[in-house]
Write a protein that holds these residues in place. Structure first.
Motif, PDB file in Angstrom:
ATOM      1  N   HIS A 163      34.051  27.384  40.963  1.00  0.00           N
ATOM      2  CA  HIS A 163      35.462  27.398  40.539  1.00  0.00           C
ATOM      3  C   HIS A 163      35.672  28.333  39.361  1.00  0.00           C
ATOM      4  O   HIS A 163      36.637  29.118  39.307  1.00  0.00           O
ATOM      5  CB  HIS A 163      35.894  25.967  40.190  1.00  0.00           C
ATOM      6  CG  HIS A 163      37.314  25.885  39.710  1.00  0.00           C
ATOM      7  ND1 HIS A 163      37.647  25.955  38.363  1.00  0.00           N
ATOM      8  CD2 HIS A 163      38.486  25.764  40.395  1.00  0.00           C
ATOM      9  CE1 HIS A 163      38.961  25.872  38.237  1.00  0.00           C
ATOM     10  NE2 HIS A 163      39.492  25.741  39.460  1.00  0.00           N
ATOM     11  N   ARG A 164      34.758  28.282  38.387  1.00  0.00           N
ATOM     12  CA  ARG A 164      34.886  29.141  37.210  1.00  0.00           C
ATOM     13  C   ARG A 164      34.711  30.619  37.597  1.00  0.00           C
ATOM     14  O   ARG A 164      35.420  31.497  37.096  1.00  0.00           O
ATOM     15  CB  ARG A 164      33.855  28.732  36.167  1.00  0.00           C
ATOM     16  CG  ARG A 164      33.867  29.580  34.900  1.00  0.00           C
ATOM     17  CD  ARG A 164      35.212  29.537  34.209  1.00  0.00           C
ATOM     18  NE  ARG A 164      35.494  28.224  33.708  1.00  0.00           N
ATOM     19  CZ  ARG A 164      35.197  27.814  32.483  1.00  0.00           C
ATOM     20  NH1 ARG A 164      34.614  28.633  31.652  1.00  0.00           N
ATOM     21  NH2 ARG A 164      35.494  26.590  32.102  1.00  0.00           N
ATOM     22  N   LEU A 165      33.775  30.889  38.490  1.00  0.00           N
ATOM     23  CA  LEU A 165      33.549  32.265  38.904  1.00  0.00           C
ATOM     24  C   LEU A 165      34.748  32.837  39.648  1.00  0.00           C
ATOM     25  O   LEU A 165      35.115  34.009  39.462  1.00  0.00           O
ATOM     26  CB  LEU A 165      32.293  32.351  39.791  1.00  0.00           C
ATOM     27  CG  LEU A 165      30.961  32.101  39.076  1.00  0.00           C
ATOM     28  CD1 LEU A 165      29.814  32.129  40.088  1.00  0.00           C
ATOM     29  CD2 LEU A 165      30.715  33.147  38.006  1.00  0.00           C
ATOM     30  N   LEU A 166      35.383  32.016  40.490  1.00  0.00           N
ATOM     31  CA  LEU A 166      36.591  32.472  41.180  1.00  0.00           C
ATOM     32  C   LEU A 166      37.700  32.775  40.188  1.00  0.00           C
ATOM     33  O   LEU A 166      38.421  33.778  40.312  1.00  0.00           O
ATOM     34  CB  LEU A 166      37.043  31.414  42.188  1.00  0.00           C
ATOM     35  CG  LEU A 166      36.139  31.215  43.418  1.00  0.00           C
ATOM     36  CD1 LEU A 166      36.637  30.064  44.267  1.00  0.00           C
ATOM     37  CD2 LEU A 166      36.072  32.494  44.249  1.00  0.00           C
ATOM     38  N   HIS A 167      37.831  31.908  39.190  1.00  0.00           N
ATOM     39  CA  HIS A 167      38.850  32.137  38.158  1.00  0.00           C
ATOM     40  C   HIS A 167      38.568  33.430  37.391  1.00  0.00           C
ATOM     41  O   HIS A 167      39.482  34.233  37.124  1.00  0.00           O
ATOM     42  CB  HIS A 167      38.884  30.941  37.209  1.00  0.00           C
ATOM     43  CG  HIS A 167      39.897  31.072  36.121  1.00  0.00           C
ATOM     44  ND1 HIS A 167      41.259  31.001  36.348  1.00  0.00           N
ATOM     45  CD2 HIS A 167      39.748  31.290  34.782  1.00  0.00           C
ATOM     46  CE1 HIS A 167      41.912  31.174  35.210  1.00  0.00           C
ATOM     47  NE2 HIS A 167      41.012  31.340  34.239  1.00  0.00           N
ATOM     48  N   GLU A 168      37.311  33.644  37.048  1.00  0.00           N
ATOM     49  CA  GLU A 168      36.964  34.864  36.317  1.00  0.00           C
ATOM     50  C   GLU A 168      37.118  36.107  37.184  1.00  0.00           C
ATOM     51  O   GLU A 168      37.438  37.190  36.696  1.00  0.00           O
ATOM     52  CB  GLU A 168      35.521  34.764  35.800  1.00  0.00           C
ATOM     53  CG  GLU A 168      35.371  33.805  34.642  1.00  0.00           C
ATOM     54  CD  GLU A 168      33.980  33.885  34.033  1.00  0.00           C
ATOM     55  OE1 GLU A 168      33.183  34.714  34.512  1.00  0.00           O
ATOM     56  OE2 GLU A 168      33.709  33.119  33.096  1.00  0.00           O
ATOM     57  N   ALA A 169      36.857  35.960  38.488  1.00  0.00           N
ATOM     58  CA  ALA A 169      37.017  37.111  39.376  1.00  0.00           C
ATOM     59  C   ALA A 169      38.468  37.571  39.392  1.00  0.00           C
ATOM     60  O   ALA A 169      38.760  38.778  39.359  1.00  0.00           O
ATOM     61  CB  ALA A 169      36.552  36.743  40.779  1.00  0.00           C
ATOM     62  N   ARG A 170      39.408  36.596  39.423  1.00  0.00           N
ATOM     63  CA  ARG A 170      40.819  36.977  39.379  1.00  0.00           C
ATOM     64  C   ARG A 170      41.170  37.624  38.048  1.00  0.00           C
ATOM     65  O   ARG A 170      41.890  38.635  37.988  1.00  0.00           O
ATOM     66  CB  ARG A 170      41.681  35.737  39.626  1.00  0.00           C
ATOM     67  CG  ARG A 170      41.613  35.224  41.065  1.00  0.00           C
ATOM     68  CD  ARG A 170      42.716  34.199  41.329  1.00  0.00           C
ATOM     69  NE  ARG A 170      42.508  32.983  40.539  1.00  0.00           N
ATOM     70  CZ  ARG A 170      41.816  31.940  40.955  1.00  0.00           C
ATOM     71  NH1 ARG A 170      41.262  31.957  42.176  1.00  0.00           N
ATOM     72  NH2 ARG A 170      41.673  30.880  40.205  1.00  0.00           N
ATOM     73  N   ALA A 171      40.619  37.055  36.952  1.00  0.00           N
ATOM     74  CA  ALA A 171      40.891  37.660  35.631  1.00  0.00           C
ATOM     75  C   ALA A 171      40.266  39.045  35.520  1.00  0.00           C
ATOM     76  O   ALA A 171      40.853  39.966  34.949  1.00  0.00           O
ATOM     77  CB  ALA A 171      40.358  36.735  34.529  1.00  0.00           C
TER      78      ALA A 171
END
Length: 537
Positions: free
Chosen positions: A209-217
């Motif tokens: 979940h955190r990696l997906l969020h960072e990928a968008r950022a």
């Protein structure tokens, strides 16, 4: 927020950095869970693998095998007593029973466990082993007593079989309890492993979940960085054009400069820049691709001096050396620097042509040390070189002799034949004296018609013959004079050998002058030695 270079970061970069910091902590937690899971799984597999080892049930198998073999021995003993079986069968079976009882070689670990967990069973087995050893020994050593051995076996077999059956039950109970304990331990370990795997699964989900969020950022930030990169490329292109224009201007200025300039790489010798003046100085048609700094200087000693100074201090200023084509070297005043070009060390050298200055300097030196009329050393230069030569002879314990040469009646020549004839006489005498001397000897005009010669490594005897050659050569000269017939001249010579260690050039000249004065007083046109030197031959 700003970058380490001081420039502001794009919008959202600070937030992304904070998210990444949290992600790193989460990733560290996941890694720790993976390690814990690996350790638990390793320990569980180790326990499961230990259960598969053959020694786990070896005690029960051993006691059961002993019981079976003992029953066979008892049965053969009955058959032997009823004469229904041969003696050899019973003997063989006793040996098999004896080897079955021996646990020291086949499975020593099972025997140790049996003695520790069930000491009474171990004692029963040991007692049985003693009976079997006694039966086997009597059976093998006394064939006549084999029937008695069979009777003894039957007498004790029932009791022994009963004890062994009890041992089988005890071992079976012990093995069952031990297996229950192992199963309970494995159950606990699997429960721990399940908990760790559940935590690992949860941590992995949070990490995804955190990696997906960072990928968008990161995607949003990459768009900002792309825009900033385009702006930076425009600024770099503009700055590059300015640098190229500055380099072109600098190259034009250096090419137009009267000085010689070259910039070369230290390691490879690659020529970064060389102006036209230096190319012409080297006698080349085209600028070279490679050039090493020591190759520019003609004198190897000057090359070493230049490179040592650059290696030690990183710079050289005002060094005078010969550079240029081998057939036309020129004196230059050189300066050099050790600089960095494109991350590599390079040598920057520039110089000014001082050949004209060197020629004037040489001419002034000649004027300062040479007599203008005869070309010989003047008095000051003769004394300087004579002092050095006498010191050399003294250090090496070699003889040294001075000759004082004076033209006889020189004033009369000037008065009767004119000063031109006097000058011609001086030049002719100088040529004749120089022709009689060696290259190592030095000759000078001390003043007027007086000459001096210093003969190193020459004693009074060898110098005497030289002085005589000089006197005879001058006596044969004929000086052309406009006022009269050819003029004949003679000279008087005084000589003195270095006889004391403290005798300097001035002292030797004074001694030789005294001998010259005696030669003139006793008739002229002769050679006399100083009284204090080696006696006259």
């Amino acid at each position: 927020m700003s970058s380490p270079s001081g420039k502001p970061l794009p919008a959202g970069a600070g937030r992304l950095l904070r998210h990444r910091s949290g992600t790193y902590w989460l990733l560290t937690l996941v890694v720790a869970m993976v390690l814990a899971t690996s350790m638990a799984l390793w320990w569980t597999l180790r326990q499961v693998r230990s259960l598969a080892q053959p020694f786990q049930q070896s005690e029960l198998w051993h006691v059961s095998s002993v019981h079976s073999e003992l029953a066979r021995v008892a049965l053969l003993a009955r058959k032997l007593r009823a004469q229904e079986a041969p003696d050899a069968d019973l003997q063989e079976r006793l040996e098999v029973l004896l080897s079955t009882l021996d646990m020291s070689g086949a499975n020593p670990r099972a025997g140790v466990r049996l003695r520790q967990a069930l000491p009474q069973t171990a004692l029963d087995l040991e007692d049985l082993a003693r009976h079997v050893e006694r039966w086997a020994s009597r059976f093998a050593s006394a064939p006549a007593e084999r029937t008695q051995v069979a009777n003894d076996i039957l007498l004790h077999s029932d009791e022994l079989l009963q004890r062994i059956r009890k041992a089988v039950v005890a071992v079976h109970l012990f093995s069952t309890q031990e297996a229950d304990g192992v199963r309970q331990e494995l159950h606990n370990q699997f429960m721990l492993l399940s908990a760790v795997l559940g935590g690992l699964l949860l941590g992995t989900a949070l990490l995804i979940h955190r990696l997906l969020h960072e990928a968008r950022a990161a995607q949003a930030l990459s768009l900002q960085l792309a825009q900033a990169n385009r702006q930076l490329e425009m600024r770099v292109a503009s700055r590059t054009r300015e640098i190229e224009e500055s380099r072109a201007l600098l190259g034009f200025i250096l090419d137009s400069s009267p000085s010689d300039v070259v910039l070369v790489d230290v390691e490879s010798g690659f020529v970064h820049f060389i102006n036209n003046q230096m190319v012409e100085r080297l006698g080349l048609q085209w600028p070279p691709i490679k050039l090493f700094l020591p190759e520019l200087l003609h004198d190897p000693g000057a090359s070493r001096q230049l490179m040592e100074a650059l290696d030690t201090y990183g710079q050289v200023d005002g060094m005078e050396a010969l550079i240029g084509a081998k057939n036309n070297p020129r004196w230059s005043s050189l300066s050099a620097r050790l600089i960095e070009v494109d991350g590599k060390l390079a040598h920057l050298l520039w110089g000014f042509d001082i050949s004209t200055h060197k020629q004037l300097e040489t001419q002034l030196r000649e004027l300062a040390t040479r007599d203008s009329l005869t070309g010989m050393l003047n008095r000051r230069a003769f004394l300087e070189r004579g002092t050095a030569l006498i010191d050399h002879c003294r250090r090496h314990a070699k003889p040294c002799t001075v000759l004082m040469i004076d033209i006889d009646h020189f004033k009369r020549i000037n008065d009767r034949h004119g000063h031109q004839a006097g000058d011609d006489s001086l030049r002719a005498c100088a040529t004749a004296i120089a022709g009689a001397l060696r290259e190592a000897d030095i000759l000078g005009r001390l003043g007027g018609e007086e000459f001096a010669a210093l003969l190193p490594h020459s004693s009074a005897e060898s110098a005497w013959s030289v002085a005589e050659r000089i006197r005879e050569a001058i006596s044969r000269l004929e000086i052309v004079s406009l006022a009269s017939d050819p003029l004949k001249i003679t000279v008087s010579i005084g000589m003195a050998e270095m006889a004391h260690r403290d005798a300097g050039i001035e002292t030797l000249l004074a001694w030789a002058d005294q001998a010259l004065y005696r030669a003139k007083a006793t008739g002229r046109n002769k050679v006399l030695a100083y009284d204090g030197a080696t006696p006259t031959p």
